[in-house]
Design a protein around this motif. Structure first.
Motif, PDB file in Angstrom:
ATOM      1  N   TRP A 215       0.829  -1.201   0.000  1.00 30.65           N
ATOM      2  CA  TRP A 215       0.000   0.000   0.000  1.00 30.65           C
ATOM      3  C   TRP A 215       0.869   1.259   0.000  1.00 30.65           C
ATOM      4  O   TRP A 215       0.533   2.257  -0.634  1.00 30.65           O
ATOM      5  N   ILE A 216       2.005   1.213   0.702  1.00 32.86           N
ATOM      6  CA  ILE A 216       2.909   2.366   0.736  1.00 32.86           C
ATOM      7  C   ILE A 216       3.546   2.602  -0.623  1.00 32.86           C
ATOM      8  O   ILE A 216       3.553   3.731  -1.138  1.00 32.86           O
ATOM      9  N   SER A 217       4.083   1.543  -1.234  1.00 35.74           N
ATOM     10  CA  SER A 217       4.767   1.709  -2.522  1.00 35.74           C
ATOM     11  C   SER A 217       3.798   2.083  -3.632  1.00 35.74           C
ATOM     12  O   SER A 217       4.162   2.810  -4.560  1.00 35.74           O
ATOM     13  N   ASP A 218       2.559   1.607  -3.567  1.00 34.11           N
ATOM     14  CA  ASP A 218       1.555   2.019  -4.547  1.00 34.11           C
ATOM     15  C   ASP A 218       1.050   3.430  -4.271  1.00 34.11           C
ATOM     16  O   ASP A 218       0.651   4.156  -5.192  1.00 34.11           O
ATOM     17  N   GLY A 219       1.052   3.829  -3.008  1.00 30.82           N
ATOM     18  CA  GLY A 219       0.498   5.122  -2.643  1.00 30.82           C
ATOM     19  C   GLY A 219       1.441   6.290  -2.858  1.00 30.82           C
ATOM     20  O   GLY A 219       1.053   7.315  -3.425  1.00 30.82           O
TER      21      GLY A 219
ATOM     22  N   PHE B 283      11.387   3.860  -0.413  1.00 35.62           N
ATOM     23  CA  PHE B 283      12.758   3.591  -0.002  1.00 35.62           C
ATOM     24  C   PHE B 283      13.199   4.571   1.087  1.00 35.62           C
ATOM     25  O   PHE B 283      13.810   4.182   2.087  1.00 35.62           O
ATOM     26  N   GLN B 284      12.901   5.843   0.878  1.00 38.04           N
ATOM     27  CA  GLN B 284      13.302   6.849   1.852  1.00 38.04           C
ATOM     28  C   GLN B 284      12.584   6.646   3.181  1.00 38.04           C
ATOM     29  O   GLN B 284      13.164   6.846   4.252  1.00 38.04           O
ATOM     30  N   LEU B 285      11.333   6.233   3.097  1.00 37.50           N
ATOM     31  CA  LEU B 285      10.569   5.969   4.316  1.00 37.50           C
ATOM     32  C   LEU B 285      11.125   4.776   5.079  1.00 37.50           C
ATOM     33  O   LEU B 285      11.146   4.772   6.314  1.00 37.50           O
TER      34      LEU B 285
ATOM     35  N   LEU C 249       9.815  -3.208   5.042  1.00 34.15           N
ATOM     36  CA  LEU C 249       9.380  -2.382   3.920  1.00 34.15           C
ATOM     37  C   LEU C 249      10.352  -2.446   2.753  1.00 34.15           C
ATOM     38  O   LEU C 249       9.931  -2.452   1.581  1.00 34.15           O
ATOM     39  N   GLY C 250      11.655  -2.524   3.026  1.00 33.26           N
ATOM     40  CA  GLY C 250      12.662  -2.423   1.980  1.00 33.26           C
ATOM     41  C   GLY C 250      12.683  -3.530   0.942  1.00 33.26           C
ATOM     42  O   GLY C 250      12.610  -3.257  -0.269  1.00 33.26           O
ATOM     43  N   PRO C 251      12.793  -4.825   1.320  1.00 33.92           N
ATOM     44  CA  PRO C 251      12.936  -5.898   0.330  1.00 33.92           C
ATOM     45  C   PRO C 251      11.827  -6.000  -0.706  1.00 33.92           C
ATOM     46  O   PRO C 251      12.120  -6.136  -1.899  1.00 33.92           O
ATOM     47  N   PRO C 252      10.531  -5.939  -0.331  1.00 32.95           N
ATOM     48  CA  PRO C 252       9.510  -6.012  -1.380  1.00 32.95           C
ATOM     49  C   PRO C 252       9.538  -4.819  -2.327  1.00 32.95           C
ATOM     50  O   PRO C 252       9.300  -4.969  -3.527  1.00 32.95           O
ATOM     51  N   VAL C 253       9.840  -3.629  -1.804  1.00 32.66           N
ATOM     52  CA  VAL C 253       9.934  -2.451  -2.672  1.00 32.66           C
ATOM     53  C   VAL C 253      11.138  -2.590  -3.598  1.00 32.66           C
ATOM     54  O   VAL C 253      11.061  -2.228  -4.782  1.00 32.66           O
TER      55      VAL C 253
ATOM     56  N   ILE D  13      19.289   9.788   0.992  1.00 34.42           N
ATOM     57  CA  ILE D  13      19.781  10.941   0.216  1.00 34.42           C
ATOM     58  C   ILE D  13      19.892  10.604  -1.267  1.00 34.42           C
ATOM     59  O   ILE D  13      19.400  11.345  -2.130  1.00 34.42           O
ATOM     60  N   LEU D  14      20.530   9.484  -1.580  1.00 36.26           N
ATOM     61  CA  LEU D  14      20.786   9.142  -2.985  1.00 36.26           C
ATOM     62  C   LEU D  14      19.508   8.817  -3.753  1.00 36.26           C
ATOM     63  O   LEU D  14      19.432   9.063  -4.963  1.00 36.26           O
ATOM     64  N   MET D  15      18.508   8.273  -3.065  1.00 36.84           N
ATOM     65  CA  MET D  15      17.272   7.953  -3.753  1.00 36.84           C
ATOM     66  C   MET D  15      16.576   9.208  -4.285  1.00 36.84           C
ATOM     67  O   MET D  15      15.768   9.136  -5.222  1.00 36.84           O
ATOM     68  N   GLU D  16      16.911  10.362  -3.721  1.00 36.79           N
ATOM     69  CA  GLU D  16      16.351  11.626  -4.207  1.00 36.79           C
ATOM     70  C   GLU D  16      16.796  11.907  -5.642  1.00 36.79           C
ATOM     71  O   GLU D  16      16.106  12.613  -6.389  1.00 36.79           O
ATOM     72  N   PHE D  17      17.919  11.336  -6.052  1.00 34.75           N
ATOM     73  CA  PHE D  17      18.461  11.572  -7.388  1.00 34.75           C
ATOM     74  C   PHE D  17      18.170  10.411  -8.346  1.00 34.75           C
ATOM     75  O   PHE D  17      18.584  10.456  -9.506  1.00 34.75           O
ATOM     76  N   CYS D  18      17.471   9.401  -7.875  1.00 32.17           N
ATOM     77  CA  CYS D  18      17.167   8.242  -8.712  1.00 32.17           C
ATOM     78  C   CYS D  18      15.836   8.416  -9.439  1.00 32.17           C
ATOM     79  O   CYS D  18      15.004   9.242  -9.067  1.00 32.17           O
ATOM     80  N   THR D  19      15.655   7.622 -10.469  1.00 34.54           N
ATOM     81  CA  THR D  19      14.423   7.673 -11.235  1.00 34.54           C
ATOM     82  C   THR D  19      13.282   7.019 -10.467  1.00 34.54           C
ATOM     83  O   THR D  19      13.496   6.107  -9.668  1.00 34.54           O
TER      84      THR D  19
END
Length: 465
Positions: A109-113, A120-122, A156-160, A222-228
């Protein structure tokens, strides 16, 4: 009569899909793969690679926190006043897993929302908070609370990560990139074992071990802010311009037009992903794939692998083996096997690796970790991202990972007690039995996905009335 119509439709779809592969294949997850026989080459594998490497930091943290209490548990128990209590030691391990269960339940629900990047940041936030709490606590209660916070991020991390990697990877390297998450997990576990070595002589070193984990967690945020962002997720949200921009970043301008055309063909159920009900994942046409995914993760944990990763130092000590060298050997073997699995994944196929892995784990303890790393470790996550239909993928992944964490929780909580009660021979015989049952299950229920587009896999699993 209806069954004949459905069968005819499936045959036509499979035929159309095979013809489509002669040119290019862009499935609904945004995975482009052009054949060399056409006039257009494959998109470069280099452009998505940095984004995937950043995403796998979450898998690195997953492995690190699985192993961080291995060498440090004894000194933690002495410092916090619960030395000699196997139940308290089991709680330090399993409380983290209870938090992971909570995180995984809401991951879909988080990754879809909020999207994959924000998810990832969360997940990095509670890992930073929880590790800091564990590093500074002076009580068992503070350690358990910190471990619980860390666990929510681990869940949260592995499924995302599995979703993200599958949605930004070119199809022709999907298996290889899908294996990166397991390699990162191995590196995280090995890093935790190496950093934990001084804990044998320094009773406060365990605090340093927890502080170290905040560094990669901060980098992930931080780095995820620059990812697609996932083009698939953006398109489903109607952000067409952003989708095109991200596709160009990932695959290059020449591939954007055809990719968007394929996305539009599969957009007839664009709003349905948001309305997927929990009951749909447990009953009806989706039950089979959700059951297969859940069972694979359950067997993965019932094999006893995390009992090795959590408590290898304790087991080595009772057997008179130096735990430092033993743990390093476990880390090296696990990493080496995962690299070999990455090479073989798109050559031998997922099913063969799973079968060989579970049979190898059941046959002998000497190559138990190696056998795990060749199949039972890396394959379930990748296979699940391939067999789950796109409409339910994120939420079904959450359900299957929840099963993983429930079983993992009880293994971590009860292992030491069962080892005392039953002895190693009986306990490991039970684990071997589960490995044999897993091999039988894989043989009867798992389909081979090697060389197939995700669309072909999904159509093959649609039940015919």
């Amino acid at each position: 009569m209806r069954g004949r119509h459905v069968e005819t439709f499936l045959v036509q779809k499979r035929s159309s899909s095979k013809e489509h592969l002669n040119g290019y294949d862009y499935n609904r997850e945004g995975l482009i793969g052009y054949s060399h026989s056409g006039h257009t080459s494959n998109p470069s594998w280099k452009c998505p690679l940095p984004h995937i490497l950043v995403a796998t930091i979450s898998s690195f943290l997953f492995g690190y926190h699985l192993g961080v209490v291995n060498d440090t548990l004894e000194s933690i128990s002495v410092k916090l006043g619960f030395s000699g209590s196997t139940l308290a030691e089991g709680l330090v391990v399993s409380t983290c897993l209870a938090g992971a269960l909570l995180g995984s339940l809401f991951s879909g629900w988080i990754s879809d929302g909020i999207g994959r990047r924000r998810a990832f940041q969360l997940c990095a936030l509670p890992m930073i908070i929880g590790a800091s709490m564990s590093a500074t606590t002076s009580s068992l209660e503070g350690m358990l609370l910190g471990r619980f916070f860390v666990g929510t991020g681990m869940g949260l991390g592995p499924p995302v990560a599995a979703l993200y990697v599958s949605e930004v990877s070119p199809a022709y390297v999907r298996g290889t990139y899908g294996s990166f998450t397991q390699i990162a997990t191995c590196l995280g576990l090995m890093t935790a074992l190496l950093i934990g070595i001084p804990a044998k002589n320094d009773p406060s070193w365990w605090r340093v071990c927890f502080w170290v984990s905040t560094i990669p967690a901060t980098l992930l945020a931080i780095l995820m802010e620059f990812c697609t962002e996932s083009p698939y997720w953006l398109y489903k949200r109607g952000r067409i311009a952003q989708t095109e921009e991200e596709l160009e970043r990932l695959f290059g301008a020449p591939h954007v037009k055809s990719a968007m055309a394929e996305l539009s063909k599969t957009d007839n159920r664009a709003d349905e992903a948001d309305s997927v009900k929990f009951s749909e994942l447990l009953y009806g046409c989706h039950f089979k794939v959700v059951f297969i995914g859940s069972a694979l993760f359950a067997f993965q944990q019932l094999s006893g692998i995390n009992a090795v990763f959590f408590f290898s130092s304790t087991v080595f000590k009772s057997a008179g083996v130096p735990s430092d060298s033993g743990n390093i050997c476990i880390g090296v073997v696990n990493l080496s096997g995962s690299i070999v699995a990455m090479i073989l994944m798109d050559r031998l196929g997922r099913k063969l690796l799973l079968l060989g892995s579970f049979l190898g784990m059941a046959s002998s303890g000497y190559w138990f970790v190696l056998a795990f790393s060749l199949g039972a470790g890396p394959v379930p996550g990748l296979l699940l991202s391939e067999i789950l239909p796109s409409r339910i993928r994120a939420k079904a992944m959450a359900v299957c990972m929840s099963v993983h964490w429930v079983v993992n929780f009880f293994v971590g909580l009860l292992f030491l007690n069962l080892l005392d009660m039953l002895g190693p021979q009986i306990l490991y015989t039970i684990f071997a039995t589960f490995c044999l049952l897993a091999a039988v299950f894989v043989k009867k229920n798992v389909i081979e996905t090697k060389g197939k587009s995700l669309q072909e896999i999904e159509m093959a699993l649609i039940p015919v009335d």
